[in-house]
Design a protein around this motif. Structure first.
Motif, mmCIF file in Angstrom:
data_model
loop_
_atom_site.group_PDB
_atom_site.id
_atom_site.type_symbol
_atom_site.label_atom_id
_atom_site.label_comp_id
_atom_site.label_asym_id
_atom_site.label_seq_id
_atom_site.Cartn_x
_atom_site.Cartn_y
_atom_site.Cartn_z
ATOM 1 N N ARG A 296 -6.760 6.645 3.095
ATOM 2 C CA ARG A 296 -7.874 5.935 3.737
ATOM 3 C C ARG A 296 -7.404 4.910 4.763
ATOM 4 N NH1 ARG A 296 -12.674 2.552 0.561
ATOM 5 N NH2 ARG A 296 -13.819 1.897 2.436
ATOM 6 N N TRP A 297 -6.351 4.144 4.435
ATOM 7 C CA TRP A 297 -5.999 2.998 5.284
ATOM 8 C C TRP A 297 -4.659 3.107 6.014
ATOM 9 C CZ3 TRP A 297 -7.659 0.912 0.152
ATOM 10 C CH2 TRP A 297 -9.025 0.598 0.148
ATOM 11 N N LEU B 165 0.827 -1.201 0.000
ATOM 12 C CA LEU B 165 0.000 0.000 0.000
ATOM 13 C C LEU B 165 0.862 1.253 0.000
ATOM 14 C CD1 LEU B 165 -2.722 1.454 0.241
ATOM 15 C CD2 LEU B 165 -2.573 1.135 2.725
ATOM 16 N N THR C 116 -2.569 -8.424 3.176
ATOM 17 C CA THR C 116 -2.025 -8.064 1.875
ATOM 18 C C THR C 116 -1.856 -9.375 1.113
ATOM 19 O OG1 THR C 116 -0.940 -6.099 2.745
ATOM 20 C CG2 THR C 116 -0.095 -6.988 0.671
ATOM 21 N N GLU D 97 -5.217 8.196 -2.592
ATOM 22 C CA GLU D 97 -6.535 8.011 -1.997
ATOM 23 C C GLU D 97 -6.563 6.760 -1.120
ATOM 24 O OE1 GLU D 97 -11.230 7.375 -3.314
ATOM 25 O OE2 GLU D 97 -9.667 7.618 -4.850
ATOM 26 N N GLN D 98 -5.983 5.667 -1.612
ATOM 27 C CA GLN D 98 -5.926 4.438 -0.816
ATOM 28 C C GLN D 98 -5.077 4.636 0.424
ATOM 29 O OE1 GLN D 98 -4.426 1.912 -3.981
ATOM 30 N NE2 GLN D 98 -6.367 0.778 -4.097
ATOM 31 N N ARG D 99 -3.933 5.291 0.274
ATOM 32 C CA ARG D 99 -3.058 5.515 1.428
ATOM 33 C C ARG D 99 -3.716 6.416 2.466
ATOM 34 N NH1 ARG D 99 2.041 5.328 -2.423
ATOM 35 N NH2 ARG D 99 1.201 7.265 -3.269
ATOM 36 N N GLY E 294 0.215 1.813 -3.693
ATOM 37 C CA GLY E 294 -1.158 2.280 -3.629
ATOM 38 C C GLY E 294 -1.306 3.707 -4.135
ATOM 39 N N THR E 295 -2.528 4.103 -4.397
ATOM 40 C CA THR E 295 -2.801 5.485 -4.770
ATOM 41 C C THR E 295 -2.827 6.343 -3.508
ATOM 42 O OG1 THR E 295 -5.205 5.246 -4.557
ATOM 43 C CG2 THR E 295 -4.214 4.677 -6.695
ATOM 44 N N ILE F 277 -4.305 -3.178 -5.216
ATOM 45 C CA ILE F 277 -3.117 -2.339 -5.024
ATOM 46 C C ILE F 277 -2.246 -2.447 -6.272
ATOM 47 C CG2 ILE F 277 -1.127 -1.847 -3.583
ATOM 48 C CD1 ILE F 277 -3.839 -1.435 -2.202
ATOM 49 N N GLY G 47 -11.848 -1.578 -5.462
ATOM 50 C CA GLY G 47 -11.047 -0.457 -4.997
ATOM 51 C C GLY G 47 -9.928 -0.851 -4.064
ATOM 52 N N ARG G 48 -9.894 -2.141 -3.682
ATOM 53 C CA ARG G 48 -8.814 -2.635 -2.826
ATOM 54 C C ARG G 48 -7.701 -3.315 -3.625
ATOM 55 N NH1 ARG G 48 -9.118 -3.347 2.727
ATOM 56 N NH2 ARG G 48 -10.852 -2.265 3.720
#
Length: 380
Positions: free
Chosen positions: A111-112, A100, A169, A107-109, A104-105, A225, A222-223
């Motif tokens: 978020r999580w 991630l 992961t 946006e993903q980073r 990851g993007t 990676i 969307g999950r």
């Protein structure tokens, strides 16, 4: 523990002092009893996270400390020297965040990643399968895109933190061949995901290891990676850094065994003097110390190459090989120094010896490391 460490900044020295305090006061007093009872110390990972130690090598934007890898590894070594289960768990969590953090993007980073690095979420890394251990490209767990979800089916094996992690992961097959592997960040509460009963292991009994079962597990698209097909590249890149974590843990374990052996040899008297004064034992302890410090220098060299943006894959394999083989030897010799006492559970060296075996196996067996080293020498 080592008399001194060569750390790059005063801030790094302060950090290691904090790690040493936590290891001494919170980890070491619980290690033997919890290992014997096979208790997983989840609360300690929360503590480590709140102390800022779960995100040492990652960016400050998402709650990390953005420290050099050489500093992170020395902190990891200190934790492993107090309790190997926690050291290995921290190394696995760090590797589980790698995909991630690096692929990851934003946006993903956003978020999580903050909860992962802050101690709210504990990670696991799901790559291995029964028939796809050393041969990662042979994995068969398959994900089929259905609308805006991936339906995942298959079984992962030998997963550290299976059943207790908050996210996995996970490398899955979305196509054929080595370019048909993708990476999914799977929430532990996902319907259709379950963990088998824990494996019964000879060491690291406080750390749960189990199969992870996917049965039409619906993972939001969307999950994903990185892009589809990038999973094997992500996995191998993660492992290069993860091997350094295992090397540091192995050195910490070996250091703990050496410390225990030295203290016992100072206090044990035979023929009217401490046994540490006998040359045969002096030489054994000297070889143990040389092994520990050589292994430490090896993983630090690889980490410094990584920090400078240089290729470090061969050095990572060498560090993992040297450190884990060294830990097996040092812990075995520590049992020998303690003699009959070392074979009992009244002293921790018998546990150290049991714990030293599996680092030679996971993150790529040491036979695989030798293959990788030889391949790099051939330019393959």
């Amino acid at each position: 523990m080592p008399a001194e460490r060569l750390l790059p900044t005063p801030e790094a020295e302060d950090l290691l002092a904090l790690v040493t305090e936590i290891a001494r006061d919170e980890l070491k007093p619980r290690a033997s009893a919890d290992e014997e009872a096979e208790n997983f110390p989840r609360d300690l990972f929360t503590l480590i996270g709140k102390s800022g130690l779960l995100g040492l090598p990652y960016a400050e934007r998402w709650g990390g400390a953005e420290l050099p890898y050489e500093v992170y590894l020395q902190a990891l070594e200190e934790i492993a020297s107090a309790w190997m289960t926690v050291g290995v768990g921290l190394s696995v969590h760090t590797m589980s965040c790698y995909a991630l953090a690096h692929y990851g993007t934003d946006e993903q980073r956003d978020r999580w990643l903050p909860d992962m690095l802050g101690g709210e979420l504990l990670g696991a890394y799901a790559l291995s399968e029964t028939q796809a251990g050393s041969d990662a490209a042979a994995l068969s767990t398959r994900a089929r895109l259905a609308g805006d979800e991936y339906l995942v089916n298959g079984t992962k094996a030998w997963i550290t933190h299976a059943g207790v992690a908050d996210f996995y992961t996970t490398m899955v097959r979305t196509g054929e061949g080595s370019h048909g592997v993708s990476c999914l960040l799977v929430d532990s509460s996902t319907t259709g995901l379950s963990a088998a009963p824990r494996e019964r292991k000879m060491g690291l009994t406080g750390s749960p290891t189990a199969q992870l079962i996917f049965d039409d597990t619906a993972v939001p698209a969307g999950r994903l990676i990185g892009e589809e097909g990038a999973g094997l590249r992500i996995a191998l890149s993660s492992l290069s850094s993860g091997r350094l974590g295992i090397a540091a843990c192995a050195v910490g374990l070996a250091q703990a065994a050496l410390d225990e052996a030295v203290e016992y040899a100072k206090g044990r008297t035979q023929f009217g003097r401490p046994i540490i004064e006998f040359q045969g034992l002096e030489f054994l302890l000297a070889d143990m110390a040389a092994t520990v410090e050589s292994a430490r220098a090896t993983y630090l060299d690889a980490a410094r190459r990584r920090d400078r943006g240089l290729d470090f894959q061969r050095q990572s394999s060498i560090a993992k090989l040297i450190a884990t083989d060294g830990a097996m030897k040092v812990t075995t010799d520590a049992v020998q120094v303690l003699g009959g006492a070392g074979y009992t559970r009244d002293f921790p060296v018998e546990r150290y010896m049991r714990e030293a075996k599996v680092p030679q196996i996971f993150e790529g067996t040491n036979q695989i490391q030798r293959m990788l080293i030889a391949r790099s020498l051939k330019g393959a």
